[in-house]
Design an enzyme around this catalytic site. Sequence first.
Site, PDB file in Angstrom:
ATOM      1  N   ARG A  46     -25.388   8.243  22.864  1.00 52.89           N
ATOM      2  CA  ARG A  46     -24.848   6.934  22.502  1.00 52.89           C
ATOM      3  C   ARG A  46     -25.042   6.681  20.994  1.00 52.89           C
ATOM      4  O   ARG A  46     -24.150   6.159  20.320  1.00 52.89           O
ATOM      5  CB  ARG A  46     -25.539   5.834  23.316  1.00 52.89           C
ATOM      6  CG  ARG A  46     -24.905   4.466  23.135  1.00 52.89           C
ATOM      7  CD  ARG A  46     -25.615   3.394  23.937  1.00 52.89           C
ATOM      8  NE  ARG A  46     -25.676   3.663  25.361  1.00 52.89           N
ATOM      9  CZ  ARG A  46     -24.680   3.472  26.209  1.00 52.89           C
ATOM     10  NH1 ARG A  46     -23.534   3.005  25.775  1.00 52.89           N
ATOM     11  NH2 ARG A  46     -24.832   3.744  27.488  1.00 52.89           N
TER      12      ARG A  46
ATOM     13  N   LEU B 202     -23.550  -1.000  23.489  1.00 53.30           N
ATOM     14  CA  LEU B 202     -23.806  -0.594  22.106  1.00 53.30           C
ATOM     15  C   LEU B 202     -25.306  -0.432  21.881  1.00 53.30           C
ATOM     16  O   LEU B 202     -26.111  -1.197  22.424  1.00 53.30           O
ATOM     17  CB  LEU B 202     -23.240  -1.650  21.152  1.00 53.30           C
ATOM     18  CG  LEU B 202     -21.712  -1.772  21.178  1.00 53.30           C
ATOM     19  CD1 LEU B 202     -21.268  -3.054  20.494  1.00 53.30           C
ATOM     20  CD2 LEU B 202     -21.065  -0.556  20.524  1.00 53.30           C
TER      21      LEU B 202
ATOM     22  N   ASN C 290     -18.288 -11.080  20.406  1.00 54.66           N
ATOM     23  CA  ASN C 290     -17.796 -10.549  21.681  1.00 54.66           C
ATOM     24  C   ASN C 290     -17.151 -11.690  22.454  1.00 54.66           C
ATOM     25  O   ASN C 290     -17.573 -12.841  22.342  1.00 54.66           O
ATOM     26  CB  ASN C 290     -18.963  -9.991  22.503  1.00 54.66           C
ATOM     27  CG  ASN C 290     -18.494  -9.432  23.846  1.00 54.66           C
ATOM     28  OD1 ASN C 290     -17.490  -8.724  23.921  1.00 54.66           O
ATOM     29  ND2 ASN C 290     -19.227  -9.735  24.909  1.00 54.66           N
TER      30      ASN C 290
ATOM     31  N   HIS D 104     -16.491 -12.824  26.346  1.00 53.09           N
ATOM     32  CA  HIS D 104     -16.927 -12.503  27.701  1.00 53.09           C
ATOM     33  C   HIS D 104     -16.223 -13.446  28.674  1.00 53.09           C
ATOM     34  O   HIS D 104     -16.172 -14.656  28.441  1.00 53.09           O
ATOM     35  CB  HIS D 104     -18.447 -12.668  27.807  1.00 53.09           C
ATOM     36  CG  HIS D 104     -18.965 -12.316  29.172  1.00 53.09           C
ATOM     37  ND1 HIS D 104     -19.029 -11.011  29.626  1.00 53.09           N
ATOM     38  CD2 HIS D 104     -19.407 -13.092  30.190  1.00 53.09           C
ATOM     39  CE1 HIS D 104     -19.491 -11.010  30.863  1.00 53.09           C
ATOM     40  NE2 HIS D 104     -19.738 -12.249  31.234  1.00 53.09           N
TER      41      HIS D 104
HETATM   42  C1  GAR Z   1     -11.101  -9.685  28.784  1.00 56.52           C
HETATM   43  O1  GAR Z   1     -11.028 -10.561  29.880  1.00 56.52           O
HETATM   44  C2  GAR Z   1     -12.479  -9.712  28.162  1.00 56.52           C
HETATM   45  O2  GAR Z   1     -13.067 -10.982  28.191  1.00 56.52           O
HETATM   46  C3  GAR Z   1     -13.220  -8.762  29.060  1.00 56.52           C
HETATM   47  O3  GAR Z   1     -12.311  -7.721  29.311  1.00 56.52           O
HETATM   48  C4  GAR Z   1     -10.989  -8.246  29.245  1.00 56.52           C
HETATM   49  C5  GAR Z   1     -10.219  -7.400  28.268  1.00 56.52           C
HETATM   50  O4  GAR Z   1      -8.864  -7.758  28.279  1.00 56.52           O
HETATM   51  N1  GAR Z   1     -14.405  -8.280  28.426  1.00 56.52           N
HETATM   52  C6  GAR Z   1     -15.488  -7.938  29.106  1.00 56.52           C
HETATM   53  O5  GAR Z   1     -15.575  -7.998  30.301  1.00 56.52           O
HETATM   54  C7  GAR Z   1     -16.634  -7.464  28.235  1.00 56.52           C
HETATM   55  N2  GAR Z   1     -17.835  -7.442  28.974  1.00 56.52           N
HETATM   56  P1  GAR Z   1      -7.930  -7.423  27.057  1.00 56.52           P
HETATM   57  O6  GAR Z   1      -8.087  -5.922  26.784  1.00 56.52           O
HETATM   58  O7  GAR Z   1      -6.557  -7.746  27.534  1.00 56.52           O
HETATM   59  O8  GAR Z   1      -8.351  -8.250  25.884  1.00 56.52           O
END
Ligand code: GAR
Length: 219
Positions: free
Chosen positions: A71, A99, A113, A115
């Site tokens: 990683r 990360l 980020n 979420h």
């Molecule tokens: C989004 O809903 C984002 O919030 C989530 O993945 C999706 C990506 O969609 N992120 C996570 O779950 C991070 N832990 P996108 O590629 O269409 O933006």
Amino acid sequence: MTFRPAKAKVGVLVSGRGSNLQALLDAAADPAFPAEIGLVLSNVPGVYALERAARAGVPTRVIEHKDFASRDAFDAAMDAALREAGVEIVCLAGFMRLLSAGFVSGWAGRMLNIHPALLPSFKGLHTHRRAIEAGVKLHGCTVHLVTPELDDGPILAQAAVPVLASDDEDSLAARVLAEEHRIYPLALRLLVEGRVRVDGNRAVVDAPGPGEGIRNPEM
Ligand code: GAR
């Protein structure tokens, strides 16, 4: 000609569809937006996010985690690519790799980020399914500064949506996603404009100045 100060250069890390990337690209297309997307970096080749970036004329890089022994080595390669591109702020947008603490500390205060839950509830994966199962009546999304702990870190913006009795995972995800697209560019703008002060695990966000026209009742 109007003088505009230099824009902050943002690197966006993606792993998939890239709809949040699209929201950032669309926001950055406005000449008044204080940031530009300077690099889109994916750990997965061929994802739709890369096509979105290319269409917007933004440089892309693919750095596959599976090509690295550890990683730390993978994160070091990403870090080098971001710095080479002159990136100042990193946005995680559906980036589905953990990360390392080293990478995170190198971007402390400069990495966001998004979420798909109202943190600190529902950290981790399958947030919509878990929200329905828990019977919560409000769900939503959060933009936060990234700290080494997963889905933790000072919160810059949140938006809530109702959970309807008729919802399934997909309908709830769609309602939340629309809010993600709204608040991610707003949070990025706040960070770039220096309106965020971190006090412990709390981000204190300055109110917009008069006439600056940012409206976000959730913040
Ligand atoms: C989004 O809903 C984002 O919030 C989530 O993945 C999706 C990506 O969609 N992120 C996570 O779950 C991070 N832990 P996108 O590629 O269409 O933006």
